[in-house]
Design a protein around this motif. Structure first.
Motif, PDB file in Angstrom:
ATOM      1  N   SER A 138       0.822  -1.215   0.000  1.00 15.38           N
ATOM      2  CA  SER A 138       0.000   0.000   0.000  1.00 15.38           C
ATOM      3  C   SER A 138       0.858   1.269   0.000  1.00 15.38           C
ATOM      4  N   ALA A 139       2.105   1.164   0.467  1.00 18.72           N
ATOM      5  CA  ALA A 139       3.018   2.312   0.450  1.00 18.72           C
ATOM      6  C   ALA A 139       3.771   2.412  -0.881  1.00 18.72           C
ATOM      7  N   GLY A 140       3.488   1.502  -1.822  1.00 14.99           N
ATOM      8  CA  GLY A 140       4.151   1.534  -3.124  1.00 14.99           C
ATOM      9  C   GLY A 140       5.585   1.059  -3.078  1.00 14.99           C
ATOM     10  N   MET A 141       5.915   0.218  -2.079  1.00 12.34           N
ATOM     11  CA  MET A 141       7.290  -0.229  -1.909  1.00 12.34           C
ATOM     12  C   MET A 141       7.526  -1.642  -2.444  1.00 12.34           C
ATOM     13  N   VAL A 142       6.494  -2.267  -3.004  1.00 11.46           N
ATOM     14  CA  VAL A 142       6.661  -3.570  -3.650  1.00 11.46           C
ATOM     15  C   VAL A 142       6.682  -3.286  -5.147  1.00 11.46           C
ATOM     16  N   GLU A 143       7.789  -3.640  -5.772  1.00 13.37           N
ATOM     17  CA  GLU A 143       8.018  -3.236  -7.156  1.00 13.37           C
ATOM     18  C   GLU A 143       8.509  -4.415  -7.982  1.00 13.37           C
ATOM     19  N   CYS A 144       8.048  -4.496  -9.209  1.00 15.30           N
ATOM     20  CA  CYS A 144       8.478  -5.551 -10.124  1.00 15.30           C
ATOM     21  C   CYS A 144       9.960  -5.351 -10.475  1.00 15.30           C
ATOM     22  N   PRO A 145      10.797  -6.379 -10.285  1.00 11.25           N
ATOM     23  CA  PRO A 145      12.214  -6.232 -10.630  1.00 11.25           C
ATOM     24  C   PRO A 145      12.451  -6.177 -12.138  1.00 11.25           C
ATOM     25  N   GLY A 146      11.463  -6.600 -12.923  1.00 14.26           N
ATOM     26  CA  GLY A 146      11.631  -6.594 -14.376  1.00 14.26           C
ATOM     27  C   GLY A 146      11.358  -5.258 -15.012  1.00 14.26           C
ATOM     28  N   CYS A 147      10.279  -4.575 -14.558  1.00 13.46           N
ATOM     29  CA  CYS A 147       9.893  -3.329 -15.221  1.00 13.46           C
ATOM     30  C   CYS A 147       9.722  -2.149 -14.256  1.00 13.46           C
ATOM     31  N   GLY A 148       9.783  -2.413 -12.949  1.00 12.67           N
ATOM     32  CA  GLY A 148       9.659  -1.337 -11.975  1.00 12.67           C
ATOM     33  C   GLY A 148       8.226  -0.960 -11.631  1.00 12.67           C
ATOM     34  N   SER A 149       7.247  -1.661 -12.186  1.00 11.50           N
ATOM     35  CA  SER A 149       5.842  -1.353 -11.907  1.00 11.50           C
ATOM     36  C   SER A 149       5.537  -1.593 -10.429  1.00 11.50           C
ATOM     37  N   GLN A 150       4.763  -0.680  -9.852  1.00 14.48           N
ATOM     38  CA  GLN A 150       4.346  -0.835  -8.470  1.00 14.48           C
ATOM     39  C   GLN A 150       2.931  -1.395  -8.376  1.00 14.48           C
ATOM     40  N   LYS A 151       2.318  -1.695  -9.522  1.00 20.46           N
ATOM     41  CA  LYS A 151       1.005  -2.340  -9.554  1.00 20.46           C
ATOM     42  C   LYS A 151       1.256  -3.847  -9.536  1.00 20.46           C
ATOM     43  N   VAL A 152       1.351  -4.383  -8.324  1.00 20.24           N
ATOM     44  CA  VAL A 152       1.726  -5.771  -8.106  1.00 20.24           C
ATOM     45  C   VAL A 152       0.620  -6.459  -7.315  1.00 20.24           C
ATOM     46  N   GLU A 153       0.347  -7.706  -7.676  1.00 16.14           N
ATOM     47  CA  GLU A 153      -0.658  -8.465  -6.929  1.00 16.14           C
ATOM     48  C   GLU A 153      -0.125  -9.865  -6.638  1.00 16.14           C
ATOM     49  N   LYS A 154      -0.659 -10.464  -5.572  1.00 15.50           N
ATOM     50  CA  LYS A 154      -0.293 -11.837  -5.229  1.00 15.50           C
ATOM     51  C   LYS A 154      -0.961 -12.778  -6.222  1.00 15.50           C
TER      52      LYS A 154
END
Length: 151
Positions: free
Chosen positions: A29-45
């Motif tokens: 929710s703080a935007g600190m989980v980021e895709c290592p491939g593209c940097g997107s912060q729109k990540v889901e389990k």
């Protein structure tokens, strides 16, 4: 600790470890989980299967690769993963301050409001990493050794 399989909006799949489900929610929710491939912060389990082993199954089947009991197998690195790691390292080094072994002290001071918040990276002893997690200080392990430690 809990491991989640994750997927970004661009369908890149990866996994990461978190102190708890609550820690994941807080970081996401703080935007600190980021895709290592593209940097997107729109990540889901994504869907995960638990690693459950019965005593009968454990005795009858060999250890699966990736399980906690498996011996590491050396192989050539995945070129896409190596590229993603290099991209992550470059991003961290360009957008964060290296604080070396003062990481736990600096992160705690920022968390408590004693110092202004900024992106930092460095090293931390295992017992200090545990204390940071227990105190709710937002920190994640990096999958590489800082260049300052490699020369």
């Amino acid at each position: 600790m809990i491991r989640y399989n994750l997927k970004c909006e661009n369908a890149h799949q990866f996994e990461s470890w978190f102190q708890s489900a609550e820690a994941y929610q807080s970081l996401a929710s703080a935007g600190m989980v980021e895709c290592p491939g593209c940097g997107s912060q729109k990540v889901e389990k994504t869907l995960m299967s638990p690693g459950v082993t019965t005593s009968r199954k454990k005795a009858a089947t060999p250890v699966e690769a990736g399980s906690h009991d498996a011996q590491p197998v050396m192989s050539a690195p995945d070129p896409k993963m190596a590229e993603a790691m290099a991209k992550l390292r470059k991003h961290v080094e360009q957008n964060s301050d290296y604080v070396g072994s003062n990481f736990a002290k600096e992160a705690t001071a920022m968390h408590l409001g004693d110092k202004p918040s900024r992106s930092i990276y460095g090293e931390v002893a295992p017992e200090d990493a545990k204390r940071l997690a227990e105190d709710g200080v937002p920190a994640v392990p990096l999958p590489f050794i800082p260049k300052a430690k490699t020369n």
